[in-house]
Design an enzyme around this catalytic site. Structure first.
Site, mmCIF file in Angstrom:
data_model
loop_
_atom_site.group_PDB
_atom_site.id
_atom_site.type_symbol
_atom_site.label_atom_id
_atom_site.label_comp_id
_atom_site.label_asym_id
_atom_site.label_seq_id
_atom_site.Cartn_x
_atom_site.Cartn_y
_atom_site.Cartn_z
ATOM 1 N N GLY A 1 26.039 -10.013 38.941
ATOM 2 C CA GLY A 1 25.277 -10.087 40.336
ATOM 3 C C GLY A 1 26.052 -10.349 41.284
ATOM 4 O O GLY A 1 27.521 -9.910 41.251
ATOM 5 N N ASP B 1 17.272 -3.374 19.585
ATOM 6 C CA ASP B 1 15.972 -3.639 18.722
ATOM 7 C C ASP B 1 15.092 -4.743 19.210
ATOM 8 O O ASP B 1 13.866 -4.490 19.422
ATOM 9 C CB ASP B 1 16.439 -4.226 17.190
ATOM 10 C CG ASP B 1 16.837 -3.202 16.262
ATOM 11 O OD1 ASP B 1 16.380 -1.837 16.465
ATOM 12 O OD2 ASP B 1 17.778 -3.491 15.420
ATOM 13 N N ASN C 1 7.372 1.776 13.662
ATOM 14 C CA ASN C 1 8.714 2.209 14.118
ATOM 15 C C ASN C 1 9.709 3.240 12.927
ATOM 16 O O ASN C 1 10.542 3.020 12.704
ATOM 17 C CB ASN C 1 9.633 1.154 14.579
ATOM 18 C CG ASN C 1 10.066 0.229 13.450
ATOM 19 O OD1 ASN C 1 9.155 -0.105 12.874
ATOM 20 N ND2 ASN C 1 11.311 -0.171 13.478
ATOM 21 N N LEU D 1 0.932 -1.151 -0.202
ATOM 22 C CA LEU D 1 -0.009 0.028 0.101
ATOM 23 C C LEU D 1 0.836 1.242 -0.085
ATOM 24 O O LEU D 1 1.709 1.372 0.737
ATOM 25 C CB LEU D 1 -0.758 -0.191 1.314
ATOM 26 C CG LEU D 1 -2.053 0.946 1.482
ATOM 27 C CD1 LEU D 1 -3.185 0.489 0.179
ATOM 28 C CD2 LEU D 1 -2.682 0.526 2.783
ATOM 29 N N ASP D 2 0.478 2.104 -1.103
ATOM 30 C CA ASP D 2 1.347 3.336 -0.848
ATOM 31 C C ASP D 2 0.684 4.504 -0.153
ATOM 32 O O ASP D 2 -0.470 5.065 -0.448
ATOM 33 C CB ASP D 2 1.587 3.919 -2.446
ATOM 34 C CG ASP D 2 2.467 5.139 -2.159
ATOM 35 O OD1 ASP D 2 2.281 5.917 -1.375
ATOM 36 O OD2 ASP D 2 3.137 5.398 -3.530
ATOM 37 N N GLU E 1 20.150 -0.316 16.014
ATOM 38 C CA GLU E 1 20.644 -1.095 17.347
ATOM 39 C C GLU E 1 21.916 -0.351 18.011
ATOM 40 O O GLU E 1 21.521 -0.105 19.346
ATOM 41 C CB GLU E 1 20.950 -2.586 16.795
ATOM 42 C CG GLU E 1 21.614 -3.340 17.776
ATOM 43 C CD GLU E 1 20.770 -3.820 18.864
ATOM 44 O OE1 GLU E 1 19.610 -4.165 18.608
ATOM 45 O OE2 GLU E 1 21.236 -3.769 19.989
HETATM 46 N N1 CAO Z 1 3.885 3.938 1.605
HETATM 47 C C1 CAO Z 1 4.477 5.365 1.443
HETATM 48 N N2 CAO Z 1 5.563 5.861 1.995
HETATM 49 C C2 CAO Z 1 6.060 4.956 2.971
HETATM 50 C C3 CAO Z 1 5.483 3.430 3.470
HETATM 51 C C4 CAO Z 1 4.386 3.146 2.528
HETATM 52 N N3 CAO Z 1 3.833 2.052 2.618
HETATM 53 N N4 CAO Z 1 6.000 3.033 4.530
HETATM 54 C C5 CAO Z 1 6.988 4.116 4.884
HETATM 55 N N5 CAO Z 1 6.890 5.162 4.029
HETATM 56 C C6 CAO Z 1 7.855 6.421 4.124
HETATM 57 C C7 CAO Z 1 7.652 7.084 5.391
HETATM 58 O O1 CAO Z 1 6.376 7.862 5.257
HETATM 59 C C8 CAO Z 1 8.713 7.946 5.485
HETATM 60 O O2 CAO Z 1 8.632 9.020 4.517
HETATM 61 P P1 CAO Z 1 9.093 10.522 4.931
HETATM 62 O O3 CAO Z 1 10.461 10.482 5.543
HETATM 63 O O4 CAO Z 1 8.787 11.371 3.843
HETATM 64 O O5 CAO Z 1 8.360 11.015 6.247
HETATM 65 C C9 CAO Z 1 9.885 7.039 4.504
HETATM 66 O O6 CAO Z 1 9.047 6.194 4.137
HETATM 67 C C10 CAO Z 1 10.925 6.537 5.395
HETATM 68 O O7 CAO Z 1 10.658 5.707 6.632
HETATM 69 P P2 CAO Z 1 11.542 5.953 7.853
HETATM 70 O O8 CAO Z 1 11.924 7.532 7.813
HETATM 71 O O9 CAO Z 1 11.053 5.276 8.919
HETATM 72 O O10 CAO Z 1 12.939 5.100 7.224
HETATM 73 P P3 CAO Z 1 14.554 5.469 7.239
HETATM 74 O O11 CAO Z 1 14.932 4.410 6.202
HETATM 75 O O12 CAO Z 1 14.971 6.856 6.807
HETATM 76 O O13 CAO Z 1 14.973 5.384 8.695
HETATM 77 C C11 CAO Z 1 15.200 4.181 10.725
HETATM 78 C C12 CAO Z 1 15.224 4.005 9.274
HETATM 79 C C13 CAO Z 1 14.957 2.742 11.346
HETATM 80 C C14 CAO Z 1 16.415 4.719 11.126
HETATM 81 C C15 CAO Z 1 13.830 4.858 11.366
HETATM 82 O O14 CAO Z 1 12.760 4.337 10.806
HETATM 83 C C16 CAO Z 1 14.035 5.074 12.854
HETATM 84 O O15 CAO Z 1 14.764 5.595 13.366
HETATM 85 N N6 CAO Z 1 12.878 4.270 13.344
HETATM 86 C C17 CAO Z 1 12.711 4.556 15.038
HETATM 87 C C18 CAO Z 1 13.790 3.817 15.575
HETATM 88 C C19 CAO Z 1 13.995 2.205 15.109
HETATM 89 O O16 CAO Z 1 12.915 1.433 15.257
HETATM 90 N N7 CAO Z 1 14.980 2.015 14.920
HETATM 91 C C20 CAO Z 1 15.277 0.410 14.724
HETATM 92 C C21 CAO Z 1 15.565 -0.086 13.522
HETATM 93 S S1 CAO Z 1 16.127 -1.722 13.517
HETATM 94 O O17 CAO Z 1 17.716 -1.604 13.678
#
Ligand code: CAO
Length: 424
Positions: free
Chosen positions: A246, A168, A96, A72-73, A139
């Site tokens: 411990g 994580d 997340n 889904l977009d 992580e």
């Molecule tokens: N349709 C359209 N867009 C979507 C989508 C979908 N189904 N799913 C995700 N997206 C979009 C988001 O809306 C986001 O868009 P914007 O940046 O324009 O708001 C984009 O995808 C990127 O999402 P993101 O910022 O979460 O992903 P990233 O790769 O840039 O970052 C991470 C990844 C893990 C660093 C970040 O998500 C984060 O800090 N999460 C919280 C902490 C966490 O859980 N970290 C653990 C990761 S496991 O090591």
């Protein structure tokens, strides 16, 4: 037999590891977990660390068992429409994303509550409110910011991260507990609520004993640490090598074969109540009554000598022999098991902790099953879904869309392709 979370529907908006750990557990407890993924791409881990070409990676398959996948977009109007309908049909939304992403998508807490006041919105972020709230986190960043890295490793080496994914998977576990608690509270309040778990907080929670030691340090040296009595203590809790966290001192000791096998070690705990047994096993009966060794306090400044002497004995046995003999004397200890040994361990297969799963494209692979066992909620670990495998099914059976509406949404490109969504 029913399942503990039967009837609970989860809108799984998670990716990478922390969030998927949480929703996989909920699926194993019987929730219907619907994973929403970006068309054509999906969770980034599907393609990360691949061992086989064009097949979902083990990284993905081992974190997404028993879920359904819809593509889904959610940035397209039709995608938002479907997401809104899903919110109305689900009990919990788990996400997340990086801070602010859900709001930017147009799905603020307030809007979600308008759509479904019973909805529980559960989020993992790297940090809670504060100076780092807007940071993206992986992580090892969490391990460093949560106090684990500064307290892991040897005194004369750099801070170390651990192989356990405490940032994580640890935070995913914390979030799962929060979700179950919120579901329970909803049975009386009738309302949803926000559930938040920050990775820094989750790691710190698991490092609780080190914050304990930080405060003990203000009252004198940490006598069970290897720095005592010879090394210096600074202002902060130092790295403690293999010392036990411990009250019973412990250390990793070499066993027979250590020269060639990096895992020929046993972790040995000098538990006070079995001190006499320890002395008997290693042939140091005189230590049973010697005032320099007879009590835990007397041994603290001599722990290195004590463990060196025990190691002279453990080096004469392989780790499993040592384990058998020591357990016959009630002495707590543990073999250092390699991942190969764990993968082959029959008892872990028997309990469903290590499970072989058949995946339609990958074939058979091993995964870690549910480590939490409920006597009335059996877990059948299944494969992870292919990207978008259940899109149609979810539109029809969960959202009850008719033929015309399904066709309309498909044509919009919100579910994927239609000419790459009219070339974006
Ligand atoms: N349709 C359209 N867009 C979507 C989508 C979908 N189904 N799913 C995700 N997206 C979009 C988001 O809306 C986001 O868009 P914007 O940046 O324009 O708001 C984009 O995808 C990127 O999402 P993101 O910022 O979460 O992903 P990233 O790769 O840039 O970052 C991470 C990844 C893990 C660093 C970040 O998500 C984060 O800090 N999460 C919280 C902490 C966490 O859980 N970290 C653990 C990761 S496991 O090591």
């Amino acid at each position: 037999m029913g399942k503990a979370l039967e009837g609970v529907r989860i809108l799984d908006f998670t990716h990478v590891q922390s969030g998927p750990t949480c929703t996989q557990l909920l699926a194993w407890f019987g929730a219907d977990v619907i994973k929403v993924e970006r068309p054509g791409v999906g969770d980034i881990t599907r393609t990360q660390l691949r061992d086989l070409p064009d097949v979902d990676s083990l990284y993905f398959t081992m974190l997404n068992s028993n879920k359904r996948s819809i593509t889904l977009d959610t940035k397209k109007p039709e995608g938002k429409e479907v997401l809104s309908e899903l919110i109305k049909q689900c009990d919990v939304l788990v996400e997340n994303f990086a801070p602010g992403a859900l709001d930017r998508m147009g799905f603020s807490w307030e809007y979600i509550q308008e759509l479904n006041p019973k909805m529980i919105v559960a989020s993992i972020k790297g940090f809670g409110p504060g100076p780092y709230a807007e940071c993206k986190v992986y992580e090892n960043v969490a391990q460093c910011a949560g106090g684990s890295a500064s307290t892991t490793g040897f005194d004369d080496g750099p801070p170390l991260v651990t192989g356990s994914q405490i940032g994580d998977s640890g935070t995913g576990l914390h979030l799962a507990l929060g979700i179950v608690a919120a579901l329970y509270q909803r049975t009386s309040s009738g309302r949803g609520q926000k559930v938040s778990a920050a990775m820094q907080d989750g790691v710190l929670n698991l490092c609780r004993v080190k914050l304990r030691d930080q405060q003990r340090l203000e009252h004198g040296p940490l006598k069970e640490y290897p720095q005592y009595p010879h090394g210096e203590f600074g202002e902060a809790v130092p790295r403690a090598g293999n010392a036990s966290g411990g009250g019973q001192p412990g250390w990793s000791l070499k066993c027979k074969g250590w020269e060639t096998d990096p895992n020929a070690y046993i972790y040995f705990i000098c538990q006070a109540p079995v001190w006499a047994n320890i002395c008997k096993v290693i042939g140091k009966e005189d230590w049973i009554t010697d005032p320099d060794y007879a009590t835990p306090d007397a041994r603290l400044p001599r722990l290195k000598e004590v463990f060196d002497t025990i190691e002279e004995w453990t080096m004469t046995k392989d780790k499993f022999e040592a384990m058998k003999i020591l357990n016959d004397y009630d002495i707590p200890c543990g073999p250092i098991l390699s991942m190969k040994e764990i993968a082959e361990e029959k008892s872990l297969r028997d309990t469903g902790t290590v499970v072989e799963v058949d995946h339609p494209k990958r074939g058979k692979y091993l995964t870690v099953g549910n480590p939490i066992k409920l006597s009335d909620s059996h877990v059948d670990v299944g494969p992870s879904p292919l990207l978008g495998e259940h899109t149609d099914d979810i539109l029809r059976s969960v959202l009850k869309f008719d033929e015309q509406r399904v066709a309309q949404i498909k044509a919009s490109g919100a579910l994927g392709d239609p000419k790459k969504a009219a070339a974006e």
